[in-house]
Design a protein around this motif. Structure first.
Motif, PDB file in Angstrom:
ATOM      1  N   ALA A 685     -62.905 -16.753   3.580  1.00 15.32           N
ATOM      2  CA  ALA A 685     -62.110 -17.960   3.796  1.00 15.32           C
ATOM      3  C   ALA A 685     -62.333 -18.971   2.672  1.00 15.32           C
ATOM      4  O   ALA A 685     -61.384 -19.626   2.211  1.00 15.32           O
ATOM      5  CB  ALA A 685     -62.458 -18.582   5.150  1.00 15.32           C
ATOM      6  N   SER A 686     -63.566 -19.114   2.224  1.00 14.77           N
ATOM      7  CA  SER A 686     -63.864 -20.035   1.115  1.00 14.77           C
ATOM      8  C   SER A 686     -63.192 -19.571  -0.166  1.00 14.77           C
ATOM      9  O   SER A 686     -62.677 -20.390  -0.945  1.00 14.77           O
ATOM     10  CB  SER A 686     -65.376 -20.137   0.908  1.00 14.77           C
ATOM     11  OG  SER A 686     -66.015 -20.658   2.055  1.00 14.77           O
ATOM     12  N   LEU A 687     -63.177 -18.256  -0.395  1.00 17.36           N
ATOM     13  CA  LEU A 687     -62.489 -17.729  -1.574  1.00 17.36           C
ATOM     14  C   LEU A 687     -60.991 -18.001  -1.476  1.00 17.36           C
ATOM     15  O   LEU A 687     -60.357 -18.387  -2.470  1.00 17.36           O
ATOM     16  CB  LEU A 687     -62.748 -16.227  -1.713  1.00 17.36           C
ATOM     17  CG  LEU A 687     -61.956 -15.508  -2.814  1.00 17.36           C
ATOM     18  CD1 LEU A 687     -62.257 -16.115  -4.185  1.00 17.36           C
ATOM     19  CD2 LEU A 687     -62.265 -14.011  -2.799  1.00 17.36           C
ATOM     20  N   ALA A 688     -60.422 -17.804  -0.301  1.00 12.93           N
ATOM     21  CA  ALA A 688     -58.980 -18.059  -0.126  1.00 12.93           C
ATOM     22  C   ALA A 688     -58.650 -19.517  -0.420  1.00 12.93           C
ATOM     23  O   ALA A 688     -57.649 -19.818  -1.080  1.00 12.93           O
ATOM     24  CB  ALA A 688     -58.561 -17.689   1.285  1.00 12.93           C
ATOM     25  N   LEU A 691     -58.817 -20.124  -4.153  1.00 10.98           N
ATOM     26  CA  LEU A 691     -57.642 -19.556  -4.819  1.00 10.98           C
ATOM     27  C   LEU A 691     -56.414 -20.435  -4.614  1.00 10.98           C
ATOM     28  O   LEU A 691     -55.588 -20.590  -5.524  1.00 10.98           O
ATOM     29  CB  LEU A 691     -57.377 -18.147  -4.286  1.00 10.98           C
ATOM     30  CG  LEU A 691     -58.332 -17.065  -4.800  1.00 10.98           C
ATOM     31  CD1 LEU A 691     -58.262 -15.832  -3.919  1.00 10.98           C
ATOM     32  CD2 LEU A 691     -57.997 -16.705  -6.251  1.00 10.98           C
ATOM     33  N   ASN A 692     -56.276 -20.990  -3.415  1.00 14.43           N
ATOM     34  CA  ASN A 692     -55.161 -21.907  -3.171  1.00 14.43           C
ATOM     35  C   ASN A 692     -55.244 -23.121  -4.107  1.00 14.43           C
ATOM     36  O   ASN A 692     -54.253 -23.536  -4.713  1.00 14.43           O
ATOM     37  CB  ASN A 692     -55.167 -22.362  -1.719  1.00 14.43           C
ATOM     38  CG  ASN A 692     -54.062 -23.353  -1.429  1.00 14.43           C
ATOM     39  OD1 ASN A 692     -52.897 -22.981  -1.303  1.00 14.43           O
ATOM     40  ND2 ASN A 692     -54.413 -24.626  -1.334  1.00 14.43           N
ATOM     41  N   ASN A 693     -56.444 -23.670  -4.224  1.00 14.98           N
ATOM     42  CA  ASN A 693     -56.625 -24.817  -5.119  1.00 14.98           C
ATOM     43  C   ASN A 693     -56.375 -24.428  -6.577  1.00 14.98           C
ATOM     44  O   ASN A 693     -55.774 -25.194  -7.339  1.00 14.98           O
ATOM     45  CB  ASN A 693     -58.031 -25.390  -4.963  1.00 14.98           C
ATOM     46  CG  ASN A 693     -58.244 -26.029  -3.601  1.00 14.98           C
ATOM     47  OD1 ASN A 693     -57.287 -26.388  -2.922  1.00 14.98           O
ATOM     48  ND2 ASN A 693     -59.497 -26.166  -3.193  1.00 14.98           N
ATOM     49  N   LEU A 694     -56.839 -23.231  -6.959  1.00 15.62           N
ATOM     50  CA  LEU A 694     -56.612 -22.758  -8.321  1.00 15.62           C
ATOM     51  C   LEU A 694     -55.117 -22.612  -8.596  1.00 15.62           C
ATOM     52  O   LEU A 694     -54.622 -22.994  -9.670  1.00 15.62           O
ATOM     53  CB  LEU A 694     -57.327 -21.424  -8.535  1.00 15.62           C
ATOM     54  CG  LEU A 694     -57.210 -20.796  -9.924  1.00 15.62           C
ATOM     55  CD1 LEU A 694     -57.828 -21.708 -10.982  1.00 15.62           C
ATOM     56  CD2 LEU A 694     -57.870 -19.419  -9.943  1.00 15.62           C
ATOM     57  N   ALA A 695     -54.393 -22.074  -7.629  1.00 16.71           N
ATOM     58  CA  ALA A 695     -52.945 -21.935  -7.788  1.00 16.71           C
ATOM     59  C   ALA A 695     -52.285 -23.292  -7.971  1.00 16.71           C
ATOM     60  O   ALA A 695     -51.414 -23.465  -8.838  1.00 16.71           O
ATOM     61  CB  ALA A 695     -52.354 -21.213  -6.577  1.00 16.71           C
ATOM     62  N   SER A 696     -52.696 -24.267  -7.166  1.00 15.27           N
ATOM     63  CA  SER A 696     -52.116 -25.607  -7.275  1.00 15.27           C
ATOM     64  C   SER A 696     -52.362 -26.198  -8.655  1.00 15.27           C
ATOM     65  O   SER A 696     -51.471 -26.838  -9.240  1.00 15.27           O
ATOM     66  CB  SER A 696     -52.709 -26.520  -6.197  1.00 15.27           C
ATOM     67  OG  SER A 696     -52.385 -26.069  -4.907  1.00 15.27           O
ATOM     68  N   ASP A 712     -50.703 -15.756  -4.347  1.00 14.60           N
ATOM     69  CA  ASP A 712     -50.390 -14.499  -3.672  1.00 14.60           C
ATOM     70  C   ASP A 712     -51.659 -13.884  -3.093  1.00 14.60           C
ATOM     71  O   ASP A 712     -51.682 -13.411  -1.946  1.00 14.60           O
ATOM     72  CB  ASP A 712     -49.733 -13.544  -4.666  1.00 14.60           C
ATOM     73  CG  ASP A 712     -49.273 -12.254  -4.008  1.00 14.60           C
ATOM     74  OD1 ASP A 712     -48.442 -12.329  -3.085  1.00 14.60           O
ATOM     75  OD2 ASP A 712     -49.751 -11.172  -4.404  1.00 14.60           O
ATOM     76  N   GLU A 713     -52.756 -13.917  -3.852  1.00 14.55           N
ATOM     77  CA  GLU A 713     -54.032 -13.390  -3.353  1.00 14.55           C
ATOM     78  C   GLU A 713     -54.550 -14.234  -2.194  1.00 14.55           C
ATOM     79  O   GLU A 713     -55.076 -13.705  -1.205  1.00 14.55           O
ATOM     80  CB  GLU A 713     -55.058 -13.348  -4.484  1.00 14.55           C
ATOM     81  CG  GLU A 713     -56.384 -12.724  -4.073  1.00 14.55           C
ATOM     82  CD  GLU A 713     -57.413 -12.705  -5.186  1.00 14.55           C
ATOM     83  OE1 GLU A 713     -58.552 -12.260  -4.917  1.00 14.55           O
ATOM     84  OE2 GLU A 713     -57.096 -13.134  -6.320  1.00 14.55           O
ATOM     85  N   ALA A 734     -51.545 -22.254   6.524  1.00 18.44           N
ATOM     86  CA  ALA A 734     -50.419 -23.175   6.340  1.00 18.44           C
ATOM     87  C   ALA A 734     -50.464 -23.827   4.962  1.00 18.44           C
ATOM     88  O   ALA A 734     -49.437 -23.951   4.276  1.00 18.44           O
ATOM     89  CB  ALA A 734     -50.428 -24.230   7.445  1.00 18.44           C
ATOM     90  N   ARG A 735     -51.641 -24.245   4.553  1.00 20.61           N
ATOM     91  CA  ARG A 735     -51.800 -24.867   3.227  1.00 20.61           C
ATOM     92  C   ARG A 735     -51.386 -23.885   2.135  1.00 20.61           C
ATOM     93  O   ARG A 735     -50.665 -24.246   1.191  1.00 20.61           O
ATOM     94  CB  ARG A 735     -53.256 -25.300   3.045  1.00 20.61           C
ATOM     95  CG  ARG A 735     -53.537 -26.069   1.775  1.00 20.61           C
ATOM     96  CD  ARG A 735     -55.029 -26.279   1.568  1.00 20.61           C
ATOM     97  NE  ARG A 735     -55.677 -26.891   2.728  1.00 20.61           N
ATOM     98  CZ  ARG A 735     -56.549 -26.288   3.521  1.00 20.61           C
ATOM     99  NH1 ARG A 735     -56.891 -25.028   3.293  1.00 20.61           N
ATOM    100  NH2 ARG A 735     -57.096 -26.908   4.537  1.00 20.61           N
ATOM    101  N   ALA A 736     -51.822 -22.635   2.260  1.00 11.91           N
ATOM    102  CA  ALA A 736     -51.492 -21.628   1.257  1.00 11.91           C
ATOM    103  C   ALA A 736     -49.995 -21.308   1.258  1.00 11.91           C
ATOM    104  O   ALA A 736     -49.398 -21.087   0.195  1.00 11.91           O
ATOM    105  CB  ALA A 736     -52.303 -20.360   1.510  1.00 11.91           C
TER     106      ALA A 736
END
Length: 907
Positions: A685-688, A691-696, A712-713, A734-736
């Motif tokens: 979950a922390s990795l997800a 990754l969401n923050n990295l995408a942003s 996507d990951e 939802a955030r992702a």
């Protein structure tokens, strides 16, 4: 039995094979679904009395609860809803399984699959059941022990149901509720999705409607006729004793009928005596089969072997031989002797396992209790010599048998107390070694142990150690057990503190703080707040009296308290509490450097609370201070650094230092990827999130390819997490999805972007309905995003309506806390004006655009370096809106002001 029908242009076959799974064939391929045929008919030569009285034997005609059966048949065929669920509660012997069997047998229409959900269900079988082009009736026996399956199964079946191919799900629950009158209680508080589904299920509680005298007589006579026919004797009439409360349920009546047919004159008046009488008949079957094999026929040994097989359900002959060493009569027996007995027990009760339990379960559990209640060495050995799946089965059997056997409960309690830490370790290892987080295919030690702890008394000596080994983090399988252990710890320490407050109040406070963390991990936020609030109250008194000893504990519990306040949206109080925690840790760390690590963690928490309150600069300063503290330590946990880099990235982004934010996000993501590769359950979950923050960050920098790959990951990681535990992981999903939709829109995939955005809003609405103060800001953000996608797809009317809802949510938030929410309100007002203008409603667009400009002016006054350029852009856009609405003079003034700002910025 095979049934065949046409489904469109498909030829569909449904094949039932007794003792195996149901198979469905279509499109030229056969697929096994994880359903077993309800009936497992006994051959005429079968001589086991216990097998004859089983609900699935097909010997006794269904005659009890005919009214409920008819009601449920109508419910199954009601075409009003594609998916419907029903829960039937009742203790063992009340007729739940027999009712489920009859429902399957009556649902004989050619296009229905009807059966009992198998104990083992791999993903392929589950997919076959979900995708089957046919109507489905799924009966789940012992549903309370199958929560992990249900969390996966219910959403998938519900989503696959259609008017043409409906799904009906029937849950059979044996565990009576302990805290409420709700028979769904054993299934609740595992996930929001499961709770929501249960709220819509019909409920039937069999003990609330005991059989009346005519139903008892009818069932007795039908059963007696069936047994008499097999024995070629005359059937007796119903005896007067059936009016006794013992015979409220069907199983007792069926057993009475068997005894009546087989020369038993005086029926027993207690359940124990009734089952003992049946076991006497069963023992004759054991002796006869042993004699036929020329095995020594000592009835005591045979009884113990069957009881052990029922308790352990060995999966191989080798395992069974080893387990037989636990019996006092066979500890030194030869391998040949143990092998003969193992194979004898294997052949007694055919089934899907190598050793199968004596059934009905009520009879098997009584056999285990009456045989081993005075044999603690056997009961202990069973827990020490098994695989996790069979340990789970044994714990479940202890839990059910102990409910009706005080003697067994008294023997098991000290054994489980002694083995509690080892059992917790086994539960943790089972989760860590599982191929999937949901563990579809086997029972879990954690769930079984959790049920057992609800029916026996645990000695206090090992509870603290057990709490210490179970994780505080949210975990699909382990969190319920961890919560139960914490509750037991609090109960024990509260009792001690009432007797000796001076000695035990500190221990109670510590237990309450831990309980709060575990309640929060299960989504019980208000209960978590109440627990930590009590802990804070205790520690304040203790710290006033003895600061040196109790200030560190007060600082820790204040940090916990701040997190729980933030969880329910009380951000002002959370910030004040977080500041107090940091101040307390500073004072403690100044005199004792060992607490500098705790100070760093507390500074990180304060940074988040400051950011939530809109204090961007101070939030950045605090996380930078936290990193400085970590760098001064001789050793730092990788998880602490990963969390700090993620926090630093968010704070840098909050002050528009985008390149630095991207670098920090990359560091956080790399750290979490390494941690997740070692321990997926703890860190996926922390990795997800990373990754969401990295995408942003990538998307904001215009690096669309890198952003798309990262999000996507993230979505692929979040989906199984959210399915397994929606309470914890749906906010992240939802955030992702919101970030994913932005990426899709840039790629020109507007329809997919809109679908992702709609899914995010559905999740946010559900969360905000349950926790409005905490979740409404995020809902407003998702609505804002959805309006943009709707507009891009040409759905302007809906975009305007959705943007109005987002503004409605953000107005009161911005009034209450401008620093935190004014910029978000301005952005949403901007977008609303654009949607109205796109719909050529130019006059209406002026109001929201003017309000947005007013907010940008205020922001620019306080932070000109961040907001003057955005103010100039907003004024230019306002000028265009004025012009389109025919207000040319106003348009000129707005345009001139925008140009003045830009000239000043370019000087």
């Amino acid at each position: 039995m095979t049934r065949q029908y046409l489904h469109g242009n498909r030829n569909v076959q449904i094949q039932h094979v007794a003792g195996s799974h149901i198979t469905i064939t279509y499109d030229g391929a056969s697929r096994g679904v994880p359903l077993e045929p309800a009936l497992v008919p006994l051959p005429p030569e079968a001589a086991s009395p216990a097998r004859m009285v089983r609900a699935r034997s097909g010997i006794v005609p269904f005659s009890a609860r005919q009214g409920l059966l008819d009601q449920l048949i109508d419910w199954i065929h009601d075409a009003e809803e594609p998916f419907k669920g029903c829960l039937i509660g009742g203790r063992g012997g009340s007729g739940k399984t027999r009712l489920g069997v009859e429902l399957c047998e009556r649902t004989t229409e050619v296009r229905w699959i009807a059966g009992l959900l198998s104990q083992s269900a791999d993903q392929g079988g589950l997919d076959a059941l979900v995708q089957a082009p046919t109507a489905r009736l799924v009966i789940v026996d012992y549903a309370e022990s199958r929560v992990e399956q249900l969390k996966i199964l219910i959403p998938e079946l519900a989503s696959s149901a259609t008017a043409e191919n409906p799904v009906r799900l029937v849950l059979l629950v044996r565990d009576a509720p302990r805290r409420t009158n709700d028979w769904a209680e054993p299934l609740r508080n595992y996930s929001d999705a499961l709770d929501a589904a249960l709220d819509r299920f019909e409920l039937h509680v069999l003990p609330d409607t005991p059989l009346d005298r005519s139903e008892r007589d009818s069932l007795y006579e039908a059963a007696a006729e069936a047994f008499a026919s097999r024995a070629s004797v005359a059937a007796p009439s119903a005896p007067e004793i059936l009016s006794d409360a013992l015979y409220d349920g069907p199983l007792a009546i069926v057993i009475a009928a068997y005894l009546g047919v087989h020369d038993h004159v005086d029926l027993p008046t207690s359940r124990t005596a009734l089952i003992d009488e049946l076991l006497q008949h069963e023992q004759r079957y054991w002796i006869a089969t042993a004699d036929a094999r020329q095995l020594p026929g000592d009835p005591v040994v045979l009884r113990r072997v069957v009881a052990l097989a029922t308790l352990t359900r060995a999966e191989s002959e080798e395992e069974a031989r080893e387990l037989l060493r636990l019996l006092p009569d066979l500890g030194d027996a030869s391998a040949e002797r143990r092998g003969d007995l193992a194979r004898w027990a294997h052949d007694l009760y055919p089934g899907l396992g190598w050793w199968n339990a004596l059934e009905p379960d009520l009879v098997g559990e009584h056999l285990v209790a009456s045989t081993f209640a005075s044999s603690p060495a056997v009961l202990r050995g069973v827990l020490e010599h098994q695989r996790p799946a069979t340990v789970a089965h044994s714990l479940d059997t202890y839990a059910r048998a102990a409910t009706n056997s005080p003697a067994l409960a008294e023997t098991v309690s000290p054994l489980v107390t002694e083995a509690l830490v080892d059992l917790c370790d086994t539960a943790i290892r089972q989760v860590e070694q599982a191929a999937r987080l949901d563990i579809l295919g086997e029972p879990t030690v954690a769930a079984a142990l959790n049920r057992l702890l609800g029916v026996i008394e645990i000695g206090p000596d090992t509870i603290d150690d057990a709490v210490a080994v179970t994780p505080n983090r949210a975990d699909l399988v382990l969190s319920p057990l961890a919560l139960t252990l914490s509750e037991l710890q609090v109960q024990h320490r509260r009792a001690l503190s009432e007797e000796d407050p001076a000695t035990y109040k500190p221990d109670l406070a510590g237990a309450l703080s831990d309980l709060a963390v575990r309640l929060a991990a299960k989504g019980q936020r208000r209960e978590a707040l109440a627990a930590v609030d009590e802990a804070v109250t205790i520690y304040r008194v203790l710290a006033d009296a003895n600061p040196t000893r109790y200030m560190p504990a007060l600082a820790l519990v204040l940090t916990n308290f701040a997190s729980r306040l933030a969880d329910i949206g009380r951000h002002d109080q959370a910030l004040a509490t977080s500041k107090e925690a940091v101040a307390t840790y500073r004072a403690v760390a100044d005199t004792n450097p060992v607490y500098r690590r705790d100070l760093a963690r507390s500074l990180n928490n304060l940074s988040c609370d400051l950011a939530d309150a809109g204090h961007a600069d101070e939030a950045l300063a605090r996380v930078q201070e936290a990193l400085d503290v970590y760098r001064s330590l001789p050793f730092v946990e990788r998880a602490d650094l990963a969390m700090s880099f993620g926090n630093l990235a968010n704070r840098l982004a909050g002050v528009n230092r985008r390149e630095e934010a991207l670098d920090a996000t990359k560091k956080a993501t790399e750290s979490y990827r390494a941690l997740a590769s070692e321990n997926p359950t703890a860190y996926q979950a922390s990795l997800a999130l990373a990754l969401n923050n990295l995408a942003s960050r990538h998307l904001a920098a215009g690096d669309w390819k890198q952003g798309t790959n990262a999000i996507d990951e993230a979505v692929k990681l979040y989906r199984p997490l959210a399915e397994a535990d929606p309470t914890v992981h749906e906010p992240g999903l939802a955030r992702a999805l919101d970030t994913f939709s932005v990426s899709l829109r840039h790629d020109g995939r507007h329809k997919e972007a809109l679908d992702a955005s709609r899914e995010a809003v559905v999740i946010r609405r559900k969360l905000a309905a349950k926790h409005p103060a905490a979740q409404e800001p995020a809902l407003a953000g998702s609505l804002h995003n959805l309006a943009v996608h709707l507009s891009a797809c040409g759905q302007l009317d809906e975009a305007i309506g959705v943007s109005r809802e987002a503004v409605t949510i953000r107005w009161p938030l911005a009034r209450a806390n401008p620093a935190a929410h004014a910029r978000d309100l301005a952005s949403t007002l901007d977008n609303r004006a654009a949607h109205l203008a796109n719909a050529r409603r130019h006059a209406e667009a002026l109001g929201p655009k003017q309000e947005a400009v007013r907010i940008y002016r205020a922001l620019a006054r306080s932070r000109p370096e961040f907001w003057e350029e955005r103010l100039a852009t907003a004024l230019s856009e306002l000028s265009k809106h004025f012009e389109d609405a025919g207000y040319n003079e106003d348009a000129g003034r707005a345009r001139e002001e925008a140009e003045q700002i830009r000239r000043r910025l370019n000087e």
